[in-house]
Enzyme design. Structure first.
Site, PDB file in Angstrom:
ATOM      1  CG  ASP A   1     -31.078 -91.223  57.452  1.00 24.64           C
ATOM      2  OD1 ASP A   1     -31.095 -90.113  56.894  1.00 24.64           O
ATOM      3  OD2 ASP A   1     -31.235 -91.377  58.671  1.00 24.64           O
TER       4      ASP A   1
ATOM      5  N   GLY B   1     -31.890 -84.964  54.988  1.00 22.04           N
ATOM      6  CA  GLY B   1     -30.574 -84.728  54.391  1.00 22.04           C
ATOM      7  C   GLY B   1     -30.399 -85.714  53.264  1.00 22.04           C
ATOM      8  CG  HIS B   2     -32.811 -86.309  50.481  1.00 19.96           C
ATOM      9  ND1 HIS B   2     -34.018 -86.018  49.913  1.00 19.96           N
ATOM     10  CD2 HIS B   2     -33.097 -87.029  51.589  1.00 19.96           C
ATOM     11  CE1 HIS B   2     -34.990 -86.543  50.649  1.00 19.96           C
ATOM     12  NE2 HIS B   2     -34.447 -87.157  51.675  1.00 19.96           N
TER      13      HIS B   2
HETATM   14  P1  IMP Z   1     -37.844 -84.178  63.780  1.00 20.51           P
HETATM   15  O1  IMP Z   1     -38.338 -84.551  62.429  1.00 20.51           O
HETATM   16  O2  IMP Z   1     -36.642 -83.295  63.753  1.00 20.51           O
HETATM   17  O3  IMP Z   1     -38.931 -83.652  64.661  1.00 20.51           O
HETATM   18  O4  IMP Z   1     -37.334 -85.528  64.511  1.00 20.51           O
HETATM   19  C1  IMP Z   1     -38.233 -86.597  64.837  1.00 20.51           C
HETATM   20  C2  IMP Z   1     -37.565 -87.948  64.623  1.00 20.51           C
HETATM   21  O5  IMP Z   1     -37.406 -88.189  63.241  1.00 20.51           O
HETATM   22  C3  IMP Z   1     -36.176 -88.068  65.239  1.00 20.51           C
HETATM   23  O6  IMP Z   1     -35.983 -89.405  65.688  1.00 20.51           O
HETATM   24  C4  IMP Z   1     -35.256 -87.778  64.065  1.00 20.51           C
HETATM   25  O7  IMP Z   1     -33.973 -88.339  64.231  1.00 20.51           O
HETATM   26  C5  IMP Z   1     -36.027 -88.439  62.945  1.00 20.51           C
HETATM   27  N1  IMP Z   1     -35.750 -87.855  61.625  1.00 20.51           N
HETATM   28  C6  IMP Z   1     -36.190 -86.679  61.141  1.00 20.51           C
HETATM   29  N2  IMP Z   1     -35.750 -86.485  59.903  1.00 20.51           N
HETATM   30  C7  IMP Z   1     -35.028 -87.568  59.565  1.00 20.51           C
HETATM   31  C8  IMP Z   1     -34.345 -87.946  58.378  1.00 20.51           C
HETATM   32  O8  IMP Z   1     -34.312 -87.259  57.349  1.00 20.51           O
HETATM   33  N3  IMP Z   1     -33.727 -89.161  58.423  1.00 20.51           N
HETATM   34  C9  IMP Z   1     -33.777 -89.961  59.523  1.00 20.51           C
HETATM   35  N4  IMP Z   1     -34.400 -89.637  60.649  1.00 20.51           N
HETATM   36  C10 IMP Z   1     -35.031 -88.449  60.674  1.00 20.51           C
END
Ligand code: IMP
Length: 428
Positions: free
Chosen positions: A13, A40-41
């Site tokens: 982010d 999410g971009h």
């Molecule tokens: P997962 O990637 O859904 O398995 O989540 C694992 C961790 O990475 C969690 O703490 C999510 O909130 C974080 N996370 C995954 N994708 C993003 C992103 O695009 N931005 C920020 N945090 C992310």
């Protein structure tokens, strides 16, 4: 054959979507190499605001192709929905290519992600619940389904049958949930295959051919280095490699093609989900910044945790990636604060912790050592020249540069493409 990697220097982010969209005007192709629709971009341009989860952020520029590389995990339903949404807004998506080797997020991965998170209780990672972790588990476990397999379902049927039987035992016997029916899974796969078929290609060849012709390729990082499976705050990480190593394996890219590795950092820190964050701010100041910056997850809408800029973590991610420069985003959010803090060190048990620790439990015990700098009254918002920055804001940027150990090349001062101060071009 220049490739330019744009990588998150923090916990994701950082504003990579805007940076990539800004740079893409000078590129031929933008490539995603890791993660899935957990990302999410956000891109803001003259046509409005676009929130992209799988489609690379260069898509809004006519003639710029997009590649979803082999290192990405793809939920075909989400991708097709995103393409429909873009087409409905007049964006051409015919130059999008999806790797035949990318892995599919199957319906059972999403179910597994959510059941496992629930079972973790207070130790939950706070995943996005999109099935990303289980899809990578199956990839590493050699039972995954590749995007190209959708076009030959007969060929993968034995693997799919075995996997679904195993998952259903897990869901019903371990988690007390419901089983998924093979017919439903197959119906989805057939529907996806029909619509996604024309987009499926050997993308490593497409990227190689483009680079051989001198084309300029942007490697679009998703998430951030501190969420890297190998280098992040394990186990509070994602299941892929957002850092530079992931770009080579996630694309089948010759590392010698990469001429710049640029770290994107926000002027403060945020984190979504669980896991330690030494410079986290609690209370009204965090709430004010969150509201002002609209720090709510693009994918899940969850409030993001807010912290001061962490120089220890920032320096560590510079080292892991070999950043040749950085982009500092969202400086404007700090406008108007009486003072700003920067974390310049960690202490645990009264002793200095020199490096970003491998152990999440040690990281959780780390207390930040802060330096406090004067804030600035005059806005930096929408500034396009360094000379427009108040002296205190410029000093803050210089201090971040010193702590991270590399030069700031662009400062972003607002969500739109042109709210940027270009100090040294990244793509000539
Ligand atoms: P997962 O990637 O859904 O398995 O989540 C694992 C961790 O990475 C969690 O703490 C999510 O909130 C974080 N996370 C995954 N994708 C993003 C992103 O695009 N931005 C920020 N945090 C992310």
């Amino acid at each position: 054959m220049p490739a330019y990697a744009i990588i998150g220097g923090q916990w994701g982010d950082e504003g990579k979507g805007k940076v990539i969209d800004y740079l893409a005007r000078r590129a031929d192709c933008v490539v995603r190499y890791a993660g899935g629709n957990n990302a999410g971009h956000t891109v803001v341009n003259e046509r409005g605001k676009f929130q992209l989860h799988l489609v690379p952020s260069g898509i809004c520029w006519p003639g710029v192709s997009g590649v979803i590389g082999n290192g990405v995990v793809v939920d075909p339903g989400v991708l097709l929905g995103e393409l429909d949404g873009l087409n409905a807004r007049g964006i051409d998506t015919s130059l999008l290519y999806v790797s035949e080797r990318a892995h599919v997020i199957m319906p059972y991965h999403i179910l597994q992600d959510n059941l496992e998170e629930k079972a973790r209780g207070s130790g939950a990672i706070g995943t996005t619940g999109r099935g990303v972790g289980p899809a990578y588990m199956d990839k590493a476990g050699r039972v995954g389904i590749q995007v190209g397999d959708l076009l030959d379902l007969e060929g993968v049927m034995p693997r799919l049958e075995r996997t679904l039987a195993f998952k259903n035992s897990l869901f019903t016997k371990i988690y007390g949930g419901k089983a998924l029916a093979m017919d439903d899974v197959l119906a989805k796969c057939r529907e996806w295959a029909e619509r996604l078929g024309p987009y499926i290609h050997p993308t490593e060849q497409i990227v190689e051919d483009l680079l051989a012709k001198g084309g300029r390729v942007i490697l679009e990082g998703a998430q951030g280095t501190l969420l890297d499976l190998d280098h992040g705050s394990y186990p509070y990480v994602t299941s892929s490699s957002p850092s530079i190593g992931g770009a080579c394996t996630g694309l089948g890219l010759n590392p010698q093609a990469i001429v710049e590795v640029v770290g994107v950092y926000k002027a403060y820190s945020t984190r979504v989900g669980g896991g330690p964050m030494p410079s986290e701010i609690h209370g009204p100041q965090a709430d004010e910044l969150r509201i002002k910056a609209q720090e709510f997850g693009t994918t899940t809408g969850r409030p993001r945790r807010i912290g001061w800029f962490d120089g220890v973590a920032g320096r560590y991610s510079r080292q892991i990636n070999g950043f040749t420069g950085m982009v500092l985003t969202r400086l404007d959010i700090l406008d108007g604060l009486p003072s700003v803090k920067i974390c310049v060190g960690y202490q645990a048990g009264g002793r200095e912790v020199e490096r970003f620790p491998a152990s999440a439990s040690l990281l959780a015990r780390c207390k930040p050592v802060y330096e406090e700098m004067p804030g600035w009254d005059r806005p930096t918002a929408s500034a396009t020249k360094l000379s427009q920055l108040p002296a205190e804001a410029a000093a803050y940027v210089r201090r971040i540069e010193e702590l991270v150990g590399c030069q700031v090349r662009i400062i972003s001062t607002g969500p739109s493409r042109d709210e940027s101060i270009l100090l040294e071009p990244i793509i000539p």
